[in-house]
Structures are given as structure tokens and as C-alpha cells.
Design an enzyme around this catalytic site. Sequence first.
Site, PDB file in Angstrom:
ATOM      1  N   ASP A   1      50.046  36.335  28.698  1.00 41.11           N
ATOM      2  CA  ASP A   1      50.655  36.637  27.397  1.00 41.11           C
ATOM      3  C   ASP A   1      49.940  37.730  26.596  1.00 41.11           C
ATOM      4  O   ASP A   1      50.088  37.807  25.384  1.00 41.11           O
ATOM      5  CB  ASP A   1      50.731  35.358  26.551  1.00 41.11           C
ATOM      6  CG  ASP A   1      49.363  34.868  26.123  1.00 41.11           C
ATOM      7  OD1 ASP A   1      48.363  35.280  26.731  1.00 41.11           O
ATOM      8  OD2 ASP A   1      49.289  34.075  25.168  1.00 41.11           O
ATOM      9  N   GLU A   2      49.204  38.584  27.268  1.00 44.65           N
ATOM     10  CA  GLU A   2      48.441  39.627  26.569  1.00 44.65           C
ATOM     11  C   GLU A   2      48.394  40.935  27.338  1.00 44.65           C
ATOM     12  O   GLU A   2      48.178  40.931  28.545  1.00 44.65           O
ATOM     13  CB  GLU A   2      46.979  39.171  26.437  1.00 44.65           C
ATOM     14  CG  GLU A   2      46.595  38.620  25.089  1.00 44.65           C
ATOM     15  CD  GLU A   2      45.135  38.228  25.110  1.00 44.65           C
ATOM     16  OE1 GLU A   2      44.282  39.135  25.073  1.00 44.65           O
ATOM     17  OE2 GLU A   2      44.855  37.026  25.189  1.00 44.65           O
TER      18      GLU A   2
ATOM     19  N   ASP B   1      49.996  40.714  21.873  1.00 45.76           N
ATOM     20  CA  ASP B   1      49.638  39.316  22.118  1.00 45.76           C
ATOM     21  C   ASP B   1      50.814  38.431  21.702  1.00 45.76           C
ATOM     22  O   ASP B   1      51.233  38.451  20.545  1.00 45.76           O
ATOM     23  CB  ASP B   1      48.397  38.994  21.262  1.00 45.76           C
ATOM     24  CG  ASP B   1      47.723  37.715  21.706  1.00 45.76           C
ATOM     25  OD1 ASP B   1      48.360  36.921  22.425  1.00 45.76           O
ATOM     26  OD2 ASP B   1      46.557  37.505  21.314  1.00 45.76           O
TER      27      ASP B   1
END
Length: 345
Positions: free
Chosen positions: A103-104, A5
Site C-alpha cells: 500500500d505504499e 500511502d
Amino acid sequence: MLHIDMDYFFAQIEEIRNPEYKNKIIAVCIFSGRTEDSGVISTVNYEGRNVGIKSGMPIVNAKKLAKSGIFLPADHKYYESISQTIDGLIRSNCTKVEKSSIDEWYALAEDEVETGKRIKLEILNSTNLTCTVGVAHSRLGAKMASDKAKPNGFLILGKEKERNLIDNSPVEKIIGIGPKTKDELNELGVKTVSDLRGLNQFILIEKFGKKTGAWLYNLGIGIYDSEIEERIEKGEFSRIGSLKENTREKGKILEKIVELEREAKEELKYSKKFYKTLTLIFITEDIKMHTKSRSFSKPRGEKETNLDEIKKLMSEFLDNERKEVRRVGVKFSGLVEMDGQTTLF
DNA sequence: GAACAGAAAAC
DNA sequence: CCTCCTTTCTGTTC
């Protein structure tokens, strides 16, 4: 399983790109264009969080909390390109990868602890950005681990710690449980995951539906979903935007819809996909979302015009709704590969 | 089984 | 006071 993350992604990118903002409050904003500062905060760095700025907060309110803060418009294209770079790094280190958002990532690897450390370092070396990595047996556990360890953290949970962390979490910390489900669970006296244990599975299904009910039941008895889905292709493209003022005037609404349709078609063109369903989205003055859609017998491409259908769907909506319209959107879904042929079916 | 609309959630 | 994008699930209707 690994969960990777990125820390306060958009805001951190802006920090790196503008070193002169170092140690200042930086908030990346989505400006709606209605008035000077209308819109909300997308991401804020920790300096900003410390004074109470949160994502989703109106920009106007955030500015009151940080007189000297830097408020930047989101540069989505740029963030996307960095996300792609990171995606490549992760894929070259892992056996199975699921990109779950910009973003993960969830990933599987041979030696996950060693791999997680290496990924953290490689991301830092090539982008100057920090991230947080969680390692656990299940998907949920990995996510909980990274949530707990951020920012710039690394947390490994063995089976027992994983179970304890999840069991003792308030239900709203669990991915998949949002405000509605939280409220309903609290009414049943369920505050933490462990309170779910012992609830009758048929009552849960009756109250929350087949899927969520069964999932909640399993959560209570310590059964967590762990599958990684390696999907790459998107299933739809949409664009939403705010009108300058709330209105019911067809001309004004149509103008905005046509503009958004053009933007959504750019994405479509880029993807080389065709679509079977066109949907218009209306958000009324009371912030309720409504949709009007039409499916075509033959998939349409980027070249075809939808003006007639748009006018028809818009009129249908306005004729059955007397509230003013605040925002509108266009969505293309039911995407199919076409490579020039229109007689695929 | 497809089409359509809405709810909920995550980001 | 309230942005944007996508997914998944559910209920209803045909």
C-alpha cells in the site's frame, strides 16, 4: 519525490466492499487458528483507532474495546489485486516508481504537485479509496509529509520545511529506526533527530554498525538518502503458521511444515522461479525466531520434493533446542530464472 | 566469496 | 499476550 500511502488500506477496502459497515469500527484480523479469537489486528479504521485499537494488538483485547465492532479475516488475494490496479495508475503517471509495500509507493514525476493531485483523484475514481500523498525533495521527507498529512491528505514540503520537520522529529518516527535503535539512542541522550548532530561518527559506527552508524550520522547533518529502487522481482517466498499447541513432537511439527511448504510452492510455481536455498523457521515458546537452512548445488523447482531435507533440518533443530515450538515456517530463497534448463551454471 | 544464523525493521 | 511476509545487515565459518 512523491510518497503515496493508502489510508488504513485493508480496513478501507472492507468498508468500500461492505457499505453496510459505514461508520462502524472495522478491524481486519490475522486469525492464527489456535483458539477462537487468537491472533492479532492487521489494520483498523479510524473509528477503531479512536477507541484505542492498534495494529499488532491481540484480537481478544481489541474486542474488549469495541463490543459492536466488525472483525473480519484478511483477504490478502483481494487486497493484492487492488494494489495492482493502483500500481498501474501510478506507473502511467510517473517517470520512475518504487512499490515499497502492498500500500505504499515512492515515485518521481515531471510536475510532482500536479501529478500527486491527479493520482489521488484517479485512485479515488477507480477504486473509491482515499490515499495520502507527500511531496518533498528526499525520500525520507516525502514519507514524513504523508505521515503527517494522513488520512486523505496532501502535503508539500519545501527544502526548509522538510529539514525542520525531520530535525524536530523524535527518532522513533524516522523510518529505519525501530524500538532497539530508539532505546540505544535515548540512552545516548538523543531524543530528536537534531540531537544526532555533533555526535562522533566513529562512536555511532561502533555502536550501531557500519551501515546504520553512517546513516545516522548523515541524518544528523541533514543528508538524506534519495534513491528510488525500481525492483519488481521478489527475492524469496515464505509461509509461516502457528501450531495448534506448543509442542516438540516431530510428527505434529512435520505435518505443519509440509502444509506450509505446499503453499509456498504454489507461489513459486506462479513465479516460475527456481530456488537455491531452503530454510525452515522455528518460533519457540519464548517467541524467539530460529532458522535452519540448506543450500543446493543445483537450483530446485516446484516439482522436486524436500521431504528428506526437511526431516533432517527439523531433527537438527530439535536436537539442539529443548524449548517447545510455537510456530513454524518454510522459506525458498536464492531465486533464479531457469526456463527448463538445469545446466545454467 | 558462499553458506549459515541471527538481529532489526517495516508492513 | 504475541501474526505474517520480506528485506537488509552483520558476524562467523569454511
